[in-house]
Scaffold this motif. Structure first.
Motif, short mmCIF file in Angstrom:
data_model
loop_
_atom_site.label_atom_id
_atom_site.label_comp_id
_atom_site.label_asym_id
_atom_site.label_seq_id
_atom_site.Cartn_x
_atom_site.Cartn_y
_atom_site.Cartn_z
N THR A 1 -4.55 -3.57 -1.70
CA THR A 1 -3.99 -3.63 -0.34
C THR A 1 -4.42 -4.95 0.32
O THR A 1 -4.93 -5.86 -0.34
CB THR A 1 -4.47 -2.44 0.51
N ASN B 1 -8.46 7.52 -8.07
CA ASN B 1 -7.64 7.14 -6.91
C ASN B 1 -8.01 8.10 -5.79
O ASN B 1 -7.68 9.28 -5.83
CB ASN B 1 -6.17 7.27 -7.33
N ASN C 1 -5.60 9.11 0.42
CA ASN C 1 -5.60 8.23 1.59
C ASN C 1 -6.06 9.00 2.83
O ASN C 1 -5.31 9.21 3.79
CB ASN C 1 -4.20 7.62 1.80
N ARG D 1 -11.73 -1.49 2.14
CA ARG D 1 -11.80 -0.01 2.06
C ARG D 1 -13.28 0.40 2.04
O ARG D 1 -13.86 0.63 0.96
CB ARG D 1 -11.11 0.47 0.78
N HIS E 1 -2.93 1.79 -13.75
CA HIS E 1 -3.15 0.36 -13.48
C HIS E 1 -4.11 -0.17 -14.53
O HIS E 1 -5.27 0.25 -14.58
CB HIS E 1 -3.75 0.15 -12.08
N TRP F 1 -3.70 -4.02 -7.82
CA TRP F 1 -4.36 -2.80 -8.33
C TRP F 1 -4.82 -2.98 -9.77
O TRP F 1 -5.64 -2.21 -10.26
CB TRP F 1 -3.41 -1.60 -8.21
N ASN G 1 -9.64 2.08 -5.53
CA ASN G 1 -9.60 2.74 -6.84
C ASN G 1 -10.93 2.46 -7.52
O ASN G 1 -11.37 1.31 -7.63
CB ASN G 1 -8.43 2.22 -7.67
N ARG H 1 1.85 9.20 -2.49
CA ARG H 1 1.29 10.19 -3.41
C ARG H 1 0.06 10.88 -2.81
O ARG H 1 -1.03 10.63 -3.22
CB ARG H 1 0.92 9.50 -4.73
N GLU I 1 -6.50 8.76 -12.51
CA GLU I 1 -5.24 8.17 -12.97
C GLU I 1 -5.54 7.08 -13.99
O GLU I 1 -6.69 6.69 -14.19
CB GLU I 1 -4.46 7.57 -11.78
N MET J 1 0.86 -1.19 0.00
CA MET J 1 0.00 0.00 0.00
C MET J 1 0.89 1.24 0.00
O MET J 1 1.42 1.63 1.01
CB MET J 1 -0.88 -0.08 1.25
N ALA J 2 1.07 1.78 -1.18
CA ALA J 2 1.91 2.98 -1.29
C ALA J 2 1.18 4.18 -0.75
O ALA J 2 -0.01 4.33 -0.98
CB ALA J 2 2.28 3.21 -2.75
#
Ligand code: GCU
Length: 475
Positions: free
Chosen positions: A91, A60, A63, A95, A50, A118, A149, A5, A47, A1-2
């Motif tokens: 992830t 996206n 967070n 969510r 993916h 993703w 997403n 951004r 975005e 889980m980035a």
């Protein structure tokens, strides 16, 4: 889980205009897909990094909690329609989001489980009650990680508005042996709520609460509890009959069964109200006979009255209903406050010895789990394989509808009923002060009925048990 951004919202935190991908033309139009990248976005960004999305990209969510995607969708007809959200969640954690329709809460904590990557897109389906024409469906992230997403929302308002609802699936019901069967002749269990007395708690039965019951709770059935005495029907037959007509329409719009409850209680002999019942049910059955979702509950809780008198009442009233609506299922309260006579010192043997001379009927049983332990449970379990039974009321508390919840014994009853596919409606869908009223006091003055924050402990408990998936066989 980035989490690198942290993205700013498009157009400085405001939004881009929503655009329809396809314009629905008629009631027969195909399901319509609305792309998230064309919707209004707050605290998120479009975005396309993916693969596998439809259209030109996906949203996206930042967070953070509170970001949303708001779709403007068109419903060909007012009513309950299915919503299919296409999304990815790469992830390891759900969510969740909240869904509102035109500003009113529709579904709380709708889960978007992990999809594995993703680039792996899946669909979560729910339902919402839409107005005819344009509707704003806002999907708001509730967790600190934001939403999944979001690729698109597909709305199916093409067929009958209630196609994917309990009534849409099951259609006209009938009694088959000792079970309640659907249009495919398969036994089903209906689960839902009973209103409190309409003379006291009509404010709890309105658009927002019924939307929550149908969509957030996933209820199959609404019991419309119209008292006769105690300030009810006999004080103003026109007013109460019209209220019931209206609630039948509201249940119908949302694809729920409408259980019309002739809530006689005091006096306990239903014959006292026979003439009134004939007038009332003639009009109800005449008006709604072409609907498939009407069930007639002709005596709530006969008490201190012998079974023979109740049987006689039923055998006079049922033909009157059937003259209007030949195939409507009829429920009949049993002696001893719908206890198969147990509360009056009798037993189910009275009924087994002299069943009502009519077809397509079920006998009702009520229990309040903190008061009614083994003696009642045993009577129920002795009887359910011998005559058709429906639980039109139960509570997790004492028979006063108040006091401490006995969730353990309640669960014992519900497990038994699930195993037998015996339907139930819980008492009650109001914000009365007693512990058995599901909403906290004061809730009904507002417009927020979904989720658990508005519920008393008994409400949280029963909502979970209504929300668990239905098993409605179609073949
Ligand atoms: C990653 C992924 C994003 C996703 C994000 C998240 O950054 O590339 O597409 O939205 O994780 O956790 O939400």
């Amino acid at each position: 889980m980035a989490r690198s951004r942290w993205l700013v919202a498009l157009t400085g935190g405001a939004a881009v205009a929503a655009t329809l991908v396809l314009a629905p033309t008629a009631a027969t139009a195909a399901p319509v897909r609305y792309e998230a990248e064309n919707a209004v976005v707050s605290q998120g960004v479009v975005e396309s990094n993916h693969a596998g999305f439809t259209g030109s990209g996906f949203v996206n969510y930042n967070n953070v909690s509170g970001g949303y995607v708001e779709y403007t969708v068109t419903a060909a007809q007012a009513g309950t329609h299915s919503l299919a959200f296409r999304y990815a969640n790469g992830t390891t954690a759900n969510r969740p989001v909240n869904v509102t329709v035109n500003g009113a809460s529709s579904v709380s904590a709708l889960a978007f489980p992990v999809t594995g990557a993703w680039t792996t897109w899946q669909t979560v389906t729910t339902s919402a009650t839409l107005a005819a024409g344009s509707n704003k469906i806002r999907v708001t992230a509730t967790g600190a990680e934001g939403g999944p997403n979001a690729d698109s929302l597909t709305v199916d308002s093409s067929g009958a508005p209630v196609a994917n609802t309990p009534v849409g699936i099951n259609g006209q019901l009938h009694v088959c042996g000792v079970k309640l069967c659907n249009q495919y002749d398969k036994p089903i269990q209906l689960r839902g709520m009973s209103t409190h007395g309409l003379q006291w708690y009509a404010q709890c039965v309105k658009t927002a609460s019924l939307d929550a019951l149908a969509n957030d709770w996933g209820a199959d059935i609404l019991r419309i509890s119209m008292y006769i005495q105690e300030g009810g029907y006999e004080t103003d037959p026109r007013k109460y009959t019209d209220m019931v007509h209206n609630y039948i329409e509201e249940a119908t719009k949302r694809g729920m069964y409408a259980l019309v409850d002739w809530h006689q209680l005091t006096p306990g002999d239903p014959n006292h109200n026979l003439a009134r019942a004939k007038t009332f049910f003639t009009e109800i059955a005449q008006r709604h006979k072409d609907k498939v979702n009407i069930i007639y509950d002709i005596a709530n809780e006969p008490n201190e009255t012998p079974w023979s008198a109740i049987k006689s009442y039923a055998e006079q009233l049922i033909p009157v209903i059937r003259a209007q609506d030949a195939n409507g299922v009829v429920f009949l309260g049993t002696h001893g406050w719908a206890s198969f006579g147990v509360s009056d010192g009798r037993s189910e043997q009275d009924i087994l010895n002299a069943p009502v001379n009519a077809t397509n009927i079920m006998y009702t049983f009520h229990f309040y789990a903190a008061s009614h332990h083994d003696e009642y449970f045993n009577a129920l379990s002795r009887t359910v394989d011998r005559i058709p039974v429906f639980i039109t009321e139960f509570g997790t508390q004492t028979s006063s509808g108040d006091g401490t919840n006995d969730f353990a014994y309640s669960q014992k009853y519900l497990d038994f009923l699930a195993g037998k596919k015996i339907g139930w409606t819980n008492w009650n869908f109001s914000d009365d002060f007693r512990s058995g009223a599901v909403f906290k006091t004061g809730t009904c003055a507002g417009n927020n009925f979904s989720g658990t924050s508005v519920l008393k402990p008994a409400g949280v408990w029963v909502r979970d048990r209504i929300k668990s998936p239905d098993d409605f066989p179609t073949s």
